[in-house]
Design an enzyme around this catalytic site. Structure first.
Site: not given
Length: 514
Positions: A25, A52, A126-127, A276, A380, A467
């Protein structure tokens, strides 16, 4: 208060079989007395639309009350001059949603809103959280003296956090302010989160201790801005101050800006933002995303050369890497595919005939460029492979002599629980097939991926600080049992049960059955 619009119908992809990576998001917040904060937020969200496309919303405060306006659809579909004109105040929080916990419905659109003992709170996220079931237990235990809506059932992780922030009480049972509640609630929240939230007088922003999703702080001439990406600051004329640190809480009001730490920073920024998710004109950890993607293409050319006549990208996400590949390989770069810039999400379902055309709604080949050429097609990522399979077929029909696919990220083999909605692990094409077998499945003459180390090196960020779980299964935190990690965990009858914390360093092993 919340103001619904429309009938709550869901928007649909024009190509429902195209199950590529779905974006995280986008969040935006502004504190700026004397400015049209709703319009600033609208344009900030417009810059973050790629993150989003299911719903959008803006909350504003004039110092005495919060008004929330949200609906299903793109930012430009949800808001117009009239709606923005009704959102007056000096604080605003905005959100553009792709659902990762909770269905794509109006009720789950953000910002979420809750009453507190001192007023109200609106929050955008966001997450994606990984201890949602545990937080649901905590929310269910909020004091019965709180207003009923603070104890109402919730179906997304964002509203859980909003309810917890709204319902905290002190030792004497008195309700806490949002600023008092945040240092108590945020350490209990696990997963990826960049929160932007507000009460009637203050703008807040917080980032998880790993800093998985980006969040930046900007300065206006007469105020402050927080946003998911630096590109959104550029759009509204704000200058970048710095990134909000992992484990940091920011508060902005009439007394200025305050920064406090609620957790120790353990940076693990999502590497897929560089591949991306983020706009190419955004900066993450001081590194321009476009430069990272071009460098990925250069390194990909060194690792996976091809004897070809032309390098073309899958627009637009493959363009920077294709430029890098062409530069390093010496093969000419060209535009072999035309993208319809206006195909995004729509409320109109395609007919069966149109649906069967699939990718042609988004991409169409330049036959005069492609005919008789040996092509290197740079993209990608590959998730299920549906898009690339249709693309190869289209290029061959347009007269391509050979099609060599090159991917600027490694094979995606693991699910993401931190804000990217990949297919399930069983549906990921890289599981169970070798690279050669995937290439055969796609109908390509050859297929190669960049190595994990080369991709990481292109970002200029140290590997331990990224990550990369979707590529190597090394998750940045302890994960609950897979049964309570699903998108609809709060919408199941047993969604509020306590999770079984059964994984740690061996999290990947427990996830093999997904």
């Amino acid at each position: 208060m919340n103001v619904p619009r429309g009938d709550g119908r869901l928007s649909h992809d024009l190509d429902p079989q195209d199950q590529g990576p779905k974006d995280a998001c986008g969040v935006f917040g502004v504190w700026a007395p004397g400015e049209e904060v709703a319009k600033l937020t609208f344009f900030g969200l417009y810059a973050l639309q790629h993150r989003g496309q299911e719903s959008a919303g803006i909350a504003v405060s004039d110092g005495s009350k919060i008004l929330v306006f949200k609906d299903m659809g793109l930012v430009s579909q949800v808001f117009d001059e009239s709606s923005l004109g009704s959102l007056t105040g000096h604080i605003a929080v905005g959100h553009a949603r792709y659902s990762t916990t909770g269905a794509s419905t109006w009720e789950n659109a953000q910002p979420t809103f809750r009453a507190t003992g001192h007023g109200s709170i609106a929050l955008g996220h966001n997450g994606n959280l990984v201890n949602t079931a545990e937080l649901a237990d905590l929310a269910a235990g909020l004091p019965g003296s709180r207003p009923q809506r603070n104890r109402a059932p919730v179906t997304n992780d964002t509203d859980l956090v909003t309810a917890l922030l709204a319902g905290q009480t002190g030792e004497n049972g008195e309700p806490l302010t949002v600023e008092q509640a945040a240092p108590l609630v945020l350490p209990r929240v696990k997963g990826a989160y960049s929160f932007v939230f507000m009460d009637e007088t203050t703008l807040y922003a917080a980032r998880d201790p790993q800093g998985i999703r980006p969040l930046v702080l900007g300065r206006l001439e007469r105020g402050w801005v927080v946003a998911s990406e630096t590109a959104a600051l550029d759009i509204v004329g704000a200058s970048l101050v710095r990134e909000i640190e992992p484990g940091e809480l920011i508060a902005v009001d009439g007394d200025g800006l305050r920064a406090t730490r609620f957790a120790e920073a353990r940076p693990r920024t999502c590497v897929f933002e560089h591949v991306y998710l983020a706009r190419p004109d955004t900066y993450i950890s001081g590194r321009n995303v476009y430069l990272s993607r071009v460098e990925m293409g250069r390194r990909l050319a060194g690792e996976a050369p091809a004897d070809a006549d032309l390098v073309i990208p899958t627009p637009e996400s493959g363009t920077p890497a294709a430029i890098g590949y062409a530069e390093a390989s010496g093969i000419p770069y060209g535009s072999g595919l035309v993208k319809n810039a206006y195909v995004g999400r729509t409320f109109i379902q395609p007919s069966q005939t149109i649906r069967q055309l699939g990718i042609r709604l988004k991409l169409n080949p330049l036959k005069e460029v492609i005919r008789g050429k040996r092509l290197v097609v740079v993209d990608d990522s590959i998730v299920r492979g549906n898009t690339q399979r249709a693309l190869v077929r289209m290029l061959r029909e347009a007269g391509a002599a050979e099609v060599h696919i090159r991917i600027s990220s490694p094979p995606i083999k693991w699910p993401c629980f931190f804000g990217i909605d990949f297919a399930t692990r069983a549906e990921l094409i890289a599981n169970g097939l070798s690279v050669e077998e995937i290439g055969t499945s796609l109908g390509a003459d050859s297929l190669s991926y960049i190595s994990l180390d080369a991709m990481v090196e292109a970002t200029t960020i140290d590997k331990p600080n990224l990550c990369r779980a979707c590529f190597d299964g090394s998750y940045p935190m302890e994960l609950p049992d897979p049964a309570v990690l699903g998108k609809d965990v709060l919408e199941k009858p047993d969604g509020g049960t306590r999770p079984l914390l059964a994984t740690g360093p061996g999290a990947a092993d427990a996830l093999r059955r997904l």
